[in-house]
Motif scaffolding. Structure first.
Motif, PDB file in Angstrom:
ATOM      1  N   ASP A  15      90.053 -47.191  47.521  1.00  0.00           N
ATOM      2  CA  ASP A  15      89.652 -45.869  47.038  1.00  0.00           C
ATOM      3  C   ASP A  15      88.130 -45.746  46.983  1.00  0.00           C
ATOM      4  O   ASP A  15      87.577 -44.681  47.283  1.00  0.00           O
ATOM      5  CB  ASP A  15      90.261 -45.593  45.663  1.00  0.00           C
ATOM      6  CG  ASP A  15      91.782 -45.475  45.716  1.00  0.00           C
ATOM      7  OD1 ASP A  15      92.289 -45.068  46.777  1.00  0.00           O
ATOM      8  OD2 ASP A  15      92.440 -45.809  44.721  1.00  0.00           O
ATOM      9  N   PRO A  52      92.832 -39.583  35.559  1.00  0.00           N
ATOM     10  CA  PRO A  52      93.563 -38.547  36.306  1.00  0.00           C
ATOM     11  C   PRO A  52      93.560 -37.198  35.590  1.00  0.00           C
ATOM     12  O   PRO A  52      93.385 -37.120  34.372  1.00  0.00           O
ATOM     13  CB  PRO A  52      94.975 -39.125  36.365  1.00  0.00           C
ATOM     14  CG  PRO A  52      95.098 -39.909  35.087  1.00  0.00           C
ATOM     15  CD  PRO A  52      93.729 -40.492  34.822  1.00  0.00           C
ATOM     16  N   MET A  58      86.389 -33.018  43.734  1.00  0.00           N
ATOM     17  CA  MET A  58      86.987 -32.071  42.782  1.00  0.00           C
ATOM     18  C   MET A  58      85.911 -31.244  42.077  1.00  0.00           C
ATOM     19  O   MET A  58      86.185 -30.153  41.563  1.00  0.00           O
ATOM     20  CB  MET A  58      87.825 -32.818  41.745  1.00  0.00           C
ATOM     21  CG  MET A  58      89.056 -33.500  42.291  1.00  0.00           C
ATOM     22  SD  MET A  58      89.907 -34.458  40.993  1.00  0.00           S
ATOM     23  CE  MET A  58      91.332 -35.070  41.903  1.00  0.00           C
ATOM     24  N   ASP A 113      95.390 -33.015  35.402  1.00  0.00           N
ATOM     25  CA  ASP A 113      96.592 -32.206  35.610  1.00  0.00           C
ATOM     26  C   ASP A 113      96.228 -30.944  36.398  1.00  0.00           C
ATOM     27  O   ASP A 113      95.236 -30.912  37.100  1.00  0.00           O
ATOM     28  CB  ASP A 113      97.217 -31.860  34.256  1.00  0.00           C
ATOM     29  CG  ASP A 113      97.813 -33.083  33.563  1.00  0.00           C
ATOM     30  OD1 ASP A 113      98.335 -33.964  34.280  1.00  0.00           O
ATOM     31  OD2 ASP A 113      97.763 -33.156  32.324  1.00  0.00           O
ATOM     32  N   PHE A 162      95.154 -30.705  40.181  1.00  0.00           N
ATOM     33  CA  PHE A 162      94.788 -32.068  40.552  1.00  0.00           C
ATOM     34  C   PHE A 162      95.864 -33.090  40.198  1.00  0.00           C
ATOM     35  O   PHE A 162      95.656 -34.289  40.343  1.00  0.00           O
ATOM     36  CB  PHE A 162      93.476 -32.457  39.867  1.00  0.00           C
ATOM     37  CG  PHE A 162      92.405 -31.410  39.975  1.00  0.00           C
ATOM     38  CD1 PHE A 162      91.757 -31.192  41.179  1.00  0.00           C
ATOM     39  CD2 PHE A 162      92.066 -30.629  38.882  1.00  0.00           C
ATOM     40  CE1 PHE A 162      90.779 -30.221  41.288  1.00  0.00           C
ATOM     41  CE2 PHE A 162      91.083 -29.659  38.976  1.00  0.00           C
ATOM     42  CZ  PHE A 162      90.439 -29.453  40.194  1.00  0.00           C
ATOM     43  N   LYS A 163      96.997 -32.615  39.734  1.00  0.00           N
ATOM     44  CA  LYS A 163      98.065 -33.504  39.277  1.00  0.00           C
ATOM     45  C   LYS A 163      98.535 -34.416  40.409  1.00  0.00           C
ATOM     46  O   LYS A 163      98.713 -33.981  41.551  1.00  0.00           O
ATOM     47  CB  LYS A 163      99.247 -32.690  38.751  1.00  0.00           C
ATOM     48  CG  LYS A 163     100.292 -33.506  38.007  1.00  0.00           C
ATOM     49  CD  LYS A 163     101.340 -32.606  37.392  1.00  0.00           C
ATOM     50  CE  LYS A 163     102.395 -33.397  36.627  1.00  0.00           C
ATOM     51  NZ  LYS A 163     101.828 -34.136  35.486  1.00  0.00           N
ATOM     52  N   ASN A 164      98.712 -35.684  40.072  1.00  0.00           N
ATOM     53  CA  ASN A 164      99.192 -36.711  41.000  1.00  0.00           C
ATOM     54  C   ASN A 164      98.218 -36.989  42.156  1.00  0.00           C
ATOM     55  O   ASN A 164      98.608 -37.533  43.192  1.00  0.00           O
ATOM     56  CB  ASN A 164     100.569 -36.348  41.566  1.00  0.00           C
ATOM     57  CG  ASN A 164     101.629 -36.246  40.479  1.00  0.00           C
ATOM     58  OD1 ASN A 164     101.623 -37.021  39.523  1.00  0.00           O
ATOM     59  ND2 ASN A 164     102.523 -35.280  40.615  1.00  0.00           N
ATOM     60  N   LYS A 165      96.953 -36.619  41.959  1.00  0.00           N
ATOM     61  CA  LYS A 165      95.931 -36.900  42.964  1.00  0.00           C
ATOM     62  C   LYS A 165      94.949 -37.934  42.422  1.00  0.00           C
ATOM     63  O   LYS A 165      94.634 -37.936  41.225  1.00  0.00           O
ATOM     64  CB  LYS A 165      95.166 -35.629  43.340  1.00  0.00           C
ATOM     65  CG  LYS A 165      96.014 -34.573  44.030  1.00  0.00           C
ATOM     66  CD  LYS A 165      95.175 -33.359  44.398  1.00  0.00           C
ATOM     67  CE  LYS A 165      96.008 -32.303  45.104  1.00  0.00           C
ATOM     68  NZ  LYS A 165      95.207 -31.104  45.476  1.00  0.00           N
ATOM     69  N   ILE A 166      94.458 -38.804  43.292  1.00  0.00           N
ATOM     70  CA  ILE A 166      93.411 -39.735  42.893  1.00  0.00           C
ATOM     71  C   ILE A 166      92.152 -38.931  42.592  1.00  0.00           C
ATOM     72  O   ILE A 166      91.766 -38.052  43.367  1.00  0.00           O
ATOM     73  CB  ILE A 166      93.142 -40.758  44.012  1.00  0.00           C
ATOM     74  CG1 ILE A 166      94.361 -41.656  44.199  1.00  0.00           C
ATOM     75  CG2 ILE A 166      91.904 -41.588  43.710  1.00  0.00           C
ATOM     76  CD1 ILE A 166      94.269 -42.560  45.406  1.00  0.00           C
ATOM     77  N   THR A 167      91.527 -39.201  41.461  1.00  0.00           N
ATOM     78  CA  THR A 167      90.329 -38.445  41.079  1.00  0.00           C
ATOM     79  C   THR A 167      89.188 -38.746  42.037  1.00  0.00           C
ATOM     80  O   THR A 167      88.727 -39.883  42.134  1.00  0.00           O
ATOM     81  CB  THR A 167      89.931 -38.760  39.628  1.00  0.00           C
ATOM     82  OG1 THR A 167      90.993 -38.354  38.763  1.00  0.00           O
ATOM     83  CG2 THR A 167      88.661 -38.022  39.241  1.00  0.00           C
ATOM     84  N   HIS A 168      88.754 -37.706  42.713  1.00  0.00           N
ATOM     85  CA  HIS A 168      87.724 -37.810  43.754  1.00  0.00           C
ATOM     86  C   HIS A 168      86.562 -36.894  43.364  1.00  0.00           C
ATOM     87  O   HIS A 168      86.787 -35.779  42.873  1.00  0.00           O
ATOM     88  CB  HIS A 168      88.317 -37.364  45.092  1.00  0.00           C
ATOM     89  CG  HIS A 168      87.478 -37.654  46.293  1.00  0.00           C
ATOM     90  ND1 HIS A 168      86.210 -37.129  46.473  1.00  0.00           N
ATOM     91  CD2 HIS A 168      87.736 -38.410  47.396  1.00  0.00           C
ATOM     92  CE1 HIS A 168      85.726 -37.543  47.629  1.00  0.00           C
ATOM     93  NE2 HIS A 168      86.629 -38.331  48.210  1.00  0.00           N
ATOM     94  N   THR A 176      83.429 -36.294  36.876  1.00  0.00           N
ATOM     95  CA  THR A 176      84.867 -36.504  37.036  1.00  0.00           C
ATOM     96  C   THR A 176      85.438 -37.450  35.981  1.00  0.00           C
ATOM     97  O   THR A 176      86.620 -37.365  35.652  1.00  0.00           O
ATOM     98  CB  THR A 176      85.201 -37.104  38.417  1.00  0.00           C
ATOM     99  OG1 THR A 176      84.508 -38.343  38.572  1.00  0.00           O
ATOM    100  CG2 THR A 176      84.840 -36.137  39.527  1.00  0.00           C
TER     101      THR A 176
END
Length: 253
Positions: free
Chosen positions: A18, A206, A220, A208, A211-217, A201
Protein backbone atom coordinates in the motif's frame (compact mmCIF):
# COMPACT_ATOMS: atom_id res chain seq x y z
CA UNK A 1 -7.20 18.75 -9.14
CA UNK A 2 -4.53 21.03 -7.73
CA UNK A 3 -1.60 20.26 -5.46
CA UNK A 4 -2.36 18.98 -1.96
CA UNK A 5 -0.52 18.03 1.24
CA UNK A 6 -1.70 15.33 3.64
CA UNK A 7 -0.95 17.00 6.97
CA UNK A 8 -1.43 13.96 9.19
CA UNK A 9 -0.84 10.37 8.12
CA UNK A 10 0.76 7.35 9.80
CA UNK A 11 2.57 6.32 6.66
CA UNK A 12 4.84 3.88 8.47
CA UNK A 13 1.78 1.87 9.54
CA UNK A 14 0.67 1.02 6.01
CA UNK A 15 1.46 -2.38 4.56
CA UNK A 16 4.44 -2.21 2.21
CA UNK A 17 2.39 -2.81 -1.00
CA UNK A 18 0.00 0.00 0.00
CA UNK A 19 2.91 2.35 0.70
CA UNK A 20 4.35 1.60 -2.72
CA UNK A 21 1.01 2.21 -4.39
CA UNK A 22 0.54 5.57 -2.65
CA UNK A 23 4.03 6.72 -3.57
CA UNK A 24 3.44 5.70 -7.20
CA UNK A 25 0.14 7.60 -7.20
CA UNK A 26 1.42 10.85 -5.72
CA UNK A 27 2.27 12.58 -8.99
CA UNK A 28 -0.97 11.50 -10.65
CA UNK A 29 -3.09 12.85 -7.80
CA UNK A 30 -0.92 15.94 -7.24
CA UNK A 31 0.03 14.93 -3.71
CA UNK A 32 3.16 16.94 -2.97
CA UNK A 33 3.95 15.86 0.60
CA UNK A 34 2.86 13.51 3.37
CA UNK A 35 3.36 14.67 6.96
CA UNK A 36 4.00 11.28 8.55
CA UNK A 37 3.59 11.41 12.32
CA UNK A 38 5.17 8.92 14.70
CA UNK A 39 3.64 6.91 17.53
CA UNK A 40 6.81 5.90 19.43
CA UNK A 41 10.57 5.45 19.05
CA UNK A 42 10.42 2.58 16.54
CA UNK A 43 7.82 4.49 14.53
CA UNK A 44 10.05 7.59 14.51
CA UNK A 45 12.95 5.52 13.18
CA UNK A 46 10.70 4.03 10.50
CA UNK A 47 9.47 7.45 9.40
CA UNK A 48 13.01 8.76 9.21
CA UNK A 49 13.97 5.81 6.99
CA UNK A 50 10.98 6.50 4.75
CA UNK A 51 11.99 10.16 4.42
CA UNK A 52 15.55 9.21 3.56
CA UNK A 53 14.23 7.09 0.68
CA UNK A 54 11.67 9.65 -0.52
CA UNK A 55 11.88 13.31 0.55
CA UNK A 56 8.16 13.80 -0.15
CA UNK A 57 7.54 12.05 3.16
CA UNK A 58 8.04 14.67 5.86
CA UNK A 59 8.46 13.05 9.28
CA UNK A 60 7.27 14.23 12.67
CA UNK A 61 8.64 12.55 15.78
CA UNK A 62 6.67 11.99 18.96
CA UNK A 63 4.79 9.55 21.19
CA UNK A 64 1.08 8.87 20.65
CA UNK A 65 -0.81 9.14 23.94
CA UNK A 66 -3.29 6.30 23.32
CA UNK A 67 -0.84 3.72 24.70
CA UNK A 68 1.04 2.97 27.89
CA UNK A 69 3.60 5.55 28.93
CA UNK A 70 7.15 4.85 27.74
CA UNK A 71 9.80 3.61 30.14
CA UNK A 72 12.52 6.05 31.18
CA UNK A 73 15.01 4.39 28.83
CA UNK A 74 12.56 4.41 25.90
CA UNK A 75 11.88 8.08 26.45
CA UNK A 76 15.58 8.90 26.72
CA UNK A 77 16.23 7.07 23.45
CA UNK A 78 13.40 8.92 21.70
CA UNK A 79 14.47 12.35 22.92
CA UNK A 80 18.09 11.68 21.94
CA UNK A 81 16.88 10.57 18.49
CA UNK A 82 14.80 13.74 18.08
CA UNK A 83 17.67 16.01 19.10
CA UNK A 84 20.02 14.19 16.70
CA UNK A 85 17.59 14.28 13.75
CA UNK A 86 15.63 17.48 14.35
CA UNK A 87 16.77 19.08 11.09
CA UNK A 88 15.07 16.24 9.19
CA UNK A 89 11.70 16.53 10.93
CA UNK A 90 8.95 19.07 10.34
CA UNK A 91 7.29 18.82 13.76
CA UNK A 92 7.01 17.18 17.14
CA UNK A 93 4.16 14.73 16.82
CA UNK A 94 1.96 12.98 17.37
CA UNK A 95 1.68 13.99 21.01
CA UNK A 96 -1.19 14.83 23.33
CA UNK A 97 -3.46 13.26 25.93
CA UNK A 98 -5.27 9.91 25.93
CA UNK A 99 -9.02 10.14 25.39
CA UNK A 100 -10.22 6.88 23.90
CA UNK A 101 -8.12 4.77 26.27
CA UNK A 102 -10.11 6.17 29.23
CA UNK A 103 -7.03 6.58 31.42
CA UNK A 104 -8.15 7.55 34.92
CA UNK A 105 -4.97 9.36 35.95
CA UNK A 106 -3.43 11.47 33.20
CA UNK A 107 -0.70 13.06 35.31
CA UNK A 108 2.05 11.02 33.69
CA UNK A 109 0.79 11.91 30.22
CA UNK A 110 0.66 15.57 31.14
CA UNK A 111 4.25 15.44 32.36
CA UNK A 112 5.30 13.73 29.12
CA UNK A 113 3.46 16.29 27.00
CA UNK A 114 5.12 19.10 28.91
CA UNK A 115 8.54 17.60 28.11
CA UNK A 116 7.62 17.46 24.43
CA UNK A 117 6.52 21.10 24.52
CA UNK A 118 9.82 22.10 26.11
CA UNK A 119 11.64 20.26 23.33
CA UNK A 120 9.46 21.82 20.62
CA UNK A 121 10.22 25.26 22.01
CA UNK A 122 13.94 24.52 22.19
CA UNK A 123 14.05 23.22 18.61
CA UNK A 124 11.61 25.83 17.28
CA UNK A 125 9.26 23.21 15.83
CA UNK A 126 5.46 23.09 15.56
CA UNK A 127 3.49 20.41 17.41
CA UNK A 128 0.99 17.93 15.94
CA UNK A 129 -1.60 17.24 18.61
CA UNK A 130 -4.00 14.51 19.66
CA UNK A 131 -6.19 16.59 21.99
CA UNK A 132 -9.98 16.47 21.73
CA UNK A 133 -13.10 17.32 23.73
CA UNK A 134 -12.33 18.14 27.39
CA UNK A 135 -8.61 17.42 26.96
CA UNK A 136 -8.19 20.35 24.58
CA UNK A 137 -8.44 23.18 27.16
CA UNK A 138 -5.80 21.43 29.29
CA UNK A 139 -3.46 21.26 26.31
CA UNK A 140 -4.18 24.88 25.41
CA UNK A 141 -3.07 25.95 28.89
CA UNK A 142 0.22 24.10 28.40
CA UNK A 143 0.74 25.63 24.96
CA UNK A 144 0.25 29.08 26.47
CA UNK A 145 2.59 28.25 29.36
CA UNK A 146 5.43 27.53 26.93
CA UNK A 147 4.43 30.21 24.41
CA UNK A 148 4.06 27.68 21.61
CA UNK A 149 2.31 29.41 18.73
CA UNK A 150 2.36 26.72 16.04
CA UNK A 151 -0.05 24.05 17.27
CA UNK A 152 -1.94 21.68 14.98
CA UNK A 153 -5.00 20.01 16.54
CA UNK A 154 -5.56 17.17 14.11
CA UNK A 155 -9.09 15.79 13.51
CA UNK A 156 -10.38 18.09 16.23
CA UNK A 157 -13.66 17.53 18.05
CA UNK A 158 -14.81 19.89 20.80
CA UNK A 159 -17.12 22.64 22.00
CA UNK A 160 -17.54 26.12 20.48
CA UNK A 161 -15.88 27.88 23.44
CA UNK A 162 -12.70 25.84 23.04
CA UNK A 163 -12.74 26.34 19.28
CA UNK A 164 -12.99 30.09 19.77
CA UNK A 165 -9.99 30.09 22.12
CA UNK A 166 -7.99 27.98 19.66
CA UNK A 167 -8.82 30.34 16.83
CA UNK A 168 -7.91 33.38 18.92
CA UNK A 169 -4.55 31.81 19.76
CA UNK A 170 -3.82 31.18 16.09
CA UNK A 171 -3.87 27.39 16.34
CA UNK A 172 -4.59 25.23 13.31
CA UNK A 173 -7.02 22.33 12.88
CA UNK A 174 -7.34 19.79 10.09
CA UNK A 175 -10.20 17.87 8.53
CA UNK A 176 -10.36 14.25 7.42
CA UNK A 177 -12.63 12.68 4.76
CA UNK A 178 -15.31 12.16 7.43
CA UNK A 179 -16.36 15.77 6.85
CA UNK A 180 -18.43 14.44 3.96
CA UNK A 181 -20.79 12.61 6.31
CA UNK A 182 -20.27 13.89 9.90
CA UNK A 183 -22.44 16.89 10.73
CA UNK A 184 -20.50 17.91 13.85
CA UNK A 185 -17.30 18.16 11.78
CA UNK A 186 -19.12 20.18 9.12
CA UNK A 187 -20.23 22.66 11.80
CA UNK A 188 -16.64 23.08 12.99
CA UNK A 189 -15.44 23.68 9.42
CA UNK A 190 -18.10 26.31 8.87
CA UNK A 191 -17.04 28.39 11.88
CA UNK A 192 -13.25 28.03 11.97
CA UNK A 193 -11.08 30.71 10.29
CA UNK A 194 -10.18 29.74 6.76
CA UNK A 195 -6.56 30.81 7.26
CA UNK A 196 -6.12 28.26 10.09
CA UNK A 197 -7.39 25.03 8.54
CA UNK A 198 -5.63 22.13 6.82
CA UNK A 199 -6.58 18.70 5.47
CA UNK A 200 -5.46 15.18 6.40
CA UNK A 201 -6.34 11.50 6.17
CA UNK A 202 -4.97 10.09 9.46
CA UNK A 203 -4.41 6.99 7.32
CA UNK A 204 -4.46 4.08 7.48
CA UNK A 205 -7.51 4.80 9.66
CA UNK A 206 -10.59 3.74 7.62
CA UNK A 207 -13.61 5.89 6.80
CA UNK A 208 -17.30 5.35 6.13
CA UNK A 209 -19.66 7.06 3.69
CA UNK A 210 -18.30 7.09 0.12
CA UNK A 211 -14.97 5.72 1.42
CA UNK A 212 -16.35 2.62 3.13
CA UNK A 213 -14.29 -0.54 2.62
CA UNK A 214 -11.57 1.42 0.81
CA UNK A 215 -7.92 1.69 1.83
CA UNK A 216 -7.36 5.24 3.07
CA UNK A 217 -5.47 7.03 0.32
CA UNK A 218 -4.34 10.68 0.34
CA UNK A 219 -6.27 11.19 -2.91
CA UNK A 220 -9.42 11.24 -0.73
CA UNK A 221 -8.35 14.76 0.23
CA UNK A 222 -9.58 16.07 -3.12
CA UNK A 223 -13.17 15.21 -2.14
CA UNK A 224 -12.57 16.77 1.28
CA UNK A 225 -11.41 20.04 -0.31
CA UNK A 226 -14.36 20.10 -2.68
CA UNK A 227 -16.73 19.72 0.27
CA UNK A 228 -15.00 22.37 2.40
CA UNK A 229 -15.14 24.83 -0.51
CA UNK A 230 -18.93 24.50 -0.54
CA UNK A 231 -19.12 25.01 3.25
CA UNK A 232 -16.94 28.11 2.98
CA UNK A 233 -18.68 29.43 -0.17
CA UNK A 234 -15.44 29.54 -2.14
CA UNK A 235 -14.47 28.14 -5.50
CA UNK A 236 -12.60 24.87 -5.37
CA UNK A 237 -9.52 26.57 -6.83
CA UNK A 238 -9.58 29.20 -4.09
CA UNK A 239 -9.88 26.47 -1.45
CA UNK A 240 -6.95 24.51 -2.87
CA UNK A 241 -4.77 27.60 -2.87
CA UNK A 242 -5.71 28.65 0.66
CA UNK A 243 -5.13 25.20 2.16
CA UNK A 244 -1.78 24.82 0.41
CA UNK A 245 -0.72 28.25 1.62
CA UNK A 246 -1.80 27.44 5.19
CA UNK A 247 0.08 24.13 5.27
CA UNK A 248 3.23 25.45 3.64
CA UNK A 249 3.38 28.19 6.25
CA UNK A 250 2.64 25.96 9.23
CA UNK A 251 5.10 23.19 8.38
CA UNK A 252 7.69 25.46 6.71
CA UNK A 253 7.57 23.53 3.45
Amino acid sequence: MKSIIDTHIHFDQYKIPDRRRILRDMDEYKIDYLISVSTNFSSAKANLALYEKDARIKPAFGYHPEQELPTDSELADLFHFIEKNHTKMVAIGEVGLPYYSEVKNKDGYLELLEEFFKLAKKLDKPVALHAIYEDAPIVINLLEKYSIEKAHFHWFKGDPKTLHQMAQNGYFISFTPDILYEEDIQIIAKSYPITQIMVETDGPWPFDGPFKNKITHPNMIHKTIDYISKIKSLTTDEMYEQLYKNTSYFYSL
